[in-house]
Design an enzyme around this catalytic site. Sequence first.
Site, PDB file in Angstrom:
ATOM      1  N   ARG A   1      -5.683   0.403  -6.670  1.00 60.83           N
ATOM      2  CA  ARG A   1      -4.417   0.895  -6.131  1.00 60.83           C
ATOM      3  C   ARG A   1      -3.834   2.028  -6.973  1.00 60.83           C
ATOM      4  NH1 ARG A   1      -2.214  -2.242  -2.082  1.00 60.83           N
ATOM      5  NH2 ARG A   1      -2.681  -4.445  -2.191  1.00 60.83           N
TER       6      ARG A   1
ATOM      7  N   GLY B   1       0.767  -1.240   0.000  1.00 62.59           N
ATOM      8  CA  GLY B   1       0.000   0.000   0.000  1.00 62.59           C
ATOM      9  C   GLY B   1       0.798   1.290   0.000  1.00 62.59           C
TER      10      GLY B   1
ATOM     11  N   ASP C   1      -4.965   2.342  10.877  1.00 64.36           N
ATOM     12  CA  ASP C   1      -6.391   2.158  11.097  1.00 64.36           C
ATOM     13  C   ASP C   1      -6.588   1.707  12.558  1.00 64.36           C
ATOM     14  OD1 ASP C   1      -9.086   1.878  10.057  1.00 64.36           O
ATOM     15  OD2 ASP C   1      -8.757  -0.266   9.886  1.00 64.36           O
TER      16      ASP C   1
ATOM     17  N   PHE D   1     -13.664   3.982   4.326  1.00 63.71           N
ATOM     18  CA  PHE D   1     -12.759   3.075   3.626  1.00 63.71           C
ATOM     19  C   PHE D   1     -12.247   3.779   2.382  1.00 63.71           C
ATOM     20  CE2 PHE D   1     -11.048  -0.348   1.213  1.00 63.71           C
ATOM     21  CZ  PHE D   1     -10.417  -1.083   2.201  1.00 63.71           C
ATOM     22  N   VAL D   2     -10.922   3.955   2.315  1.00 64.11           N
ATOM     23  CA  VAL D   2     -10.343   4.751   1.232  1.00 64.11           C
ATOM     24  C   VAL D   2      -9.560   3.891   0.241  1.00 64.11           C
ATOM     25  CG1 VAL D   2     -10.269   6.932   2.489  1.00 64.11           C
ATOM     26  CG2 VAL D   2      -8.383   5.337   2.728  1.00 64.11           C
TER      27      VAL D   2
ATOM     28  N   GLU E   1       4.158   4.128   6.196  1.00 58.65           N
ATOM     29  CA  GLU E   1       2.908   3.372   6.038  1.00 58.65           C
ATOM     30  C   GLU E   1       1.940   4.118   5.133  1.00 58.65           C
ATOM     31  OE1 GLU E   1       1.164   0.955   6.101  1.00 58.65           O
ATOM     32  OE2 GLU E   1       1.048  -0.161   7.958  1.00 58.65           O
TER      33      GLU E   1
HETATM   34  P1  IMP Z   1      -4.447  -1.623  10.934  1.00 56.90           P
HETATM   35  O1  IMP Z   1      -3.591  -2.777  11.332  1.00 56.90           O
HETATM   36  O2  IMP Z   1      -5.885  -1.843  11.304  1.00 56.90           O
HETATM   37  O3  IMP Z   1      -3.961  -0.290  11.457  1.00 56.90           O
HETATM   38  O4  IMP Z   1      -4.496  -1.562   9.364  1.00 56.90           O
HETATM   39  C1  IMP Z   1      -3.422  -1.281   8.637  1.00 56.90           C
HETATM   40  C2  IMP Z   1      -3.547  -1.738   7.202  1.00 56.90           C
HETATM   41  O5  IMP Z   1      -4.896  -2.030   6.803  1.00 56.90           O
HETATM   42  C3  IMP Z   1      -3.103  -0.638   6.300  1.00 56.90           C
HETATM   43  O6  IMP Z   1      -1.722  -0.651   6.117  1.00 56.90           O
HETATM   44  C4  IMP Z   1      -3.872  -0.938   5.035  1.00 56.90           C
HETATM   45  O7  IMP Z   1      -3.164  -1.868   4.255  1.00 56.90           O
HETATM   46  C5  IMP Z   1      -5.157  -1.542   5.502  1.00 56.90           C
HETATM   47  N1  IMP Z   1      -6.246  -0.524   5.569  1.00 56.90           N
HETATM   48  C6  IMP Z   1      -6.746   0.083   6.659  1.00 56.90           C
HETATM   49  N2  IMP Z   1      -7.712   0.962   6.339  1.00 56.90           N
HETATM   50  C7  IMP Z   1      -7.806   0.939   4.994  1.00 56.90           C
HETATM   51  C8  IMP Z   1      -8.612   1.678   4.049  1.00 56.90           C
HETATM   52  O8  IMP Z   1      -9.448   2.542   4.370  1.00 56.90           O
HETATM   53  N3  IMP Z   1      -8.411   1.363   2.723  1.00 56.90           N
HETATM   54  C9  IMP Z   1      -7.510   0.437   2.309  1.00 56.90           C
HETATM   55  N4  IMP Z   1      -6.723  -0.256   3.160  1.00 56.90           N
HETATM   56  C10 IMP Z   1      -6.873  -0.012   4.483  1.00 56.90           C
HETATM   57 MG    MG Z   2      -0.147  -0.602   4.900  1.00 53.76          MG
END
Ligand code: IMP
Ligand code: MG
Length: 183
Positions: free
Chosen positions: A171, A46, A105, A158-159, A101
């Site tokens: 992407r 990402g 999230d 969700f982005v 990063e």
């Molecule tokens: P976390 O572990 O919940 O903080 O999520 C981290 C990973 O989830 C990010 O590096 C993204 O790859 C994916 N992610 C979280 N939110 C989004 C979103 O809104 N769109 C796309 N990918 C997301």
């Molecule tokens: Mg990521």
Amino acid sequence: METTFHMLKTNDEVRTRIKELAAEISADYGSISGDNPLLALCTLRGAVFFFSDLVRELSVPCEIDFIKVHSYGSGTRPEGAPIFDLGESIDLKNRYVLIVEDIIDTGATMDTLLKTFRDKGAADIRICTMLDKPDRRKPELREVILPDYIGFTIPDKFVIGWGLDYDDKYRLLKDIMYLSSDD
Ligand code: IMP
Ligand code: MG
């Protein structure tokens, strides 16, 4: 059910912000020497576009490397624990590490990364994220995962775009957009 795309940040806004972040990071690491350059770590997949634009704007000595992180099975909510391929070849001992990063999230991915890296003897670890969604943070990580550099703080949407995907799609979108479903 119909999915609608909405603009969140335009390509120009993201580019401008990356330049500002790079200036801030370069100033903060101003005293770093070529003998022990900054080590910028890109979380694949990402962060790839944000990372490549950001590191090329830095004016301090910097090496780059890549780690593969994956926490989403499919859809828009995390599935299970993050999976890591940290590459045993990356030596963090005494290094000044900047993790780059795409989005933070719940914070679970960054929490695991930080725990892994702290055991590898880095001199300093900082976090730069293109997007931060603090409203989604796990309560126990609210005071733990505090990014040093944030491109944009965004609401709980969700982005997609700028490297971010939905089921491996979108992407390559040049703007950051969010999805909404209308029933
Ligand atoms: P976390 O572990 O919940 O903080 O999520 C981290 C990973 O989830 C990010 O590096 C993204 O790859 C994916 N992610 C979280 N939110 C989004 C979103 O809104 N769109 C796309 N990918 C997301
Ligand atoms: Mg990521």
